[in-house]
Write an enzyme that holds these catalytic residues in place. Structure first.
Site, PDB file in Angstrom:
ATOM      1  N   LEU A 141      18.272 -30.005  57.590  1.00  0.00           N
ATOM      2  CA  LEU A 141      16.716 -29.034  56.855  1.00  0.00           C
ATOM      3  C   LEU A 141      16.022 -30.867  57.211  1.00  0.00           C
ATOM      4  CD1 LEU A 141      15.611 -26.217  56.742  1.00  0.00           C
ATOM      5  CD2 LEU A 141      16.392 -26.764  54.495  1.00  0.00           C
ATOM      6  N   ASP A 142      15.053 -30.587  58.138  1.00  0.00           N
ATOM      7  CA  ASP A 142      13.674 -31.773  58.112  1.00  0.00           C
ATOM      8  C   ASP A 142      13.258 -32.045  56.597  1.00  0.00           C
ATOM      9  OD1 ASP A 142      13.588 -31.495  60.926  1.00  0.00           O
ATOM     10  OD2 ASP A 142      12.537 -29.781  60.741  1.00  0.00           O
ATOM     11  N   ARG A 143      12.897 -32.953  56.301  1.00  0.00           N
ATOM     12  CA  ARG A 143      12.254 -33.543  55.227  1.00  0.00           C
ATOM     13  C   ARG A 143      11.080 -32.745  54.634  1.00  0.00           C
ATOM     14  NH1 ARG A 143       9.402 -39.254  54.117  1.00  0.00           N
ATOM     15  NH2 ARG A 143       7.672 -38.027  54.913  1.00  0.00           N
ATOM     16  N   SER A 167      10.588 -29.954  55.505  1.00  0.00           N
ATOM     17  CA  SER A 167      10.935 -28.417  55.024  1.00  0.00           C
ATOM     18  C   SER A 167      11.474 -27.937  53.768  1.00  0.00           C
ATOM     19  CB  SER A 167      11.503 -27.873  56.160  1.00  0.00           C
ATOM     20  OG  SER A 167      11.017 -27.801  57.651  1.00  0.00           O
TER      21      SER A 167
END
Length: 177
Positions: A41-43, A45
């Site tokens: 999960l992107d930073r 997000s």
């Protein structure tokens, strides 16, 4: 016994246990030895991240071949037109090829925790929320999909992976499943 942990990843936290810099990682929140993230999960997000000590389960959750549904609550800039939602539902052409069809619907603003830092508010530009369910996992896919239909993402929260949800799990907290 297989361990499976649901973690509500805060904004700004990396989906890994170590970092060469001083950025926050999972190690600051999940003190359970031997578990690893099943996917990323992107930073920038937030939301549901599953961690497990079972490599086969990890692959089943993360590998796009299994097409496990992932639902995101997406705050977008603008008010989606029916044609924009239809584009998302039919699949969007991205620079790395077309996406699979998604489930896309308008939703009321969800009762979420405050984000730190807060999303930038602009009086002249309305925002709204959509629920978007995909069965792929390309890099920054949801953000790229909404941008491709003219709805830039302001806030992105993964709410569900398969049958697992964030329901009742505060940001920065985890629970054993």
């Amino acid at each position: 016994m297989t361990r499976l942990i649901a973690f509500n990843k805060p904004f700004g936290v990396l989906s890994q246990f170590t970092d060469g810099g001083a950025r926050p990682t999972l190690a600051g929140f999940v003190a359970v030895p031997g578990v690893y993230p099943a996917g990323r999960l992107d930073r920038d997000s937030e939301g549901l991240l599953l961690l497990t000590d079972d490599g086969r389960l990890q692959a089943r959750i993360a590998d796009p071949r299994f097409k496990l549904a992932k639902t995101y609550w997406v705050q977008v800039e603008g008010i989606p037109e029916p044609a924009q939602l239809a584009q998302l539902r039919h699949g969007v052409m991205l620079n790395d090829g077309p996406t699979l069809p998604a489930e896309a619907d308008m939703m009321a603003p969800p009762a979420l925790w405050p984000r730190d830092p807060p999303v930038r508010f602009r009086k002249s530009v309305p925002d709204s929320w959509i629920s978007l369910t995909i069965r792929e996992g390309r890099n920054r896919q949801v953000r790229r999909m909404t941008a491709a239909v003219g709805l830039p993402t302001l806030r992105l929260v993964r709410w569900r992976i398969g049958d697992w949800t964030l329901d009742g799990l505060p940001t920065g907290e985890w629970r054993q499943i």
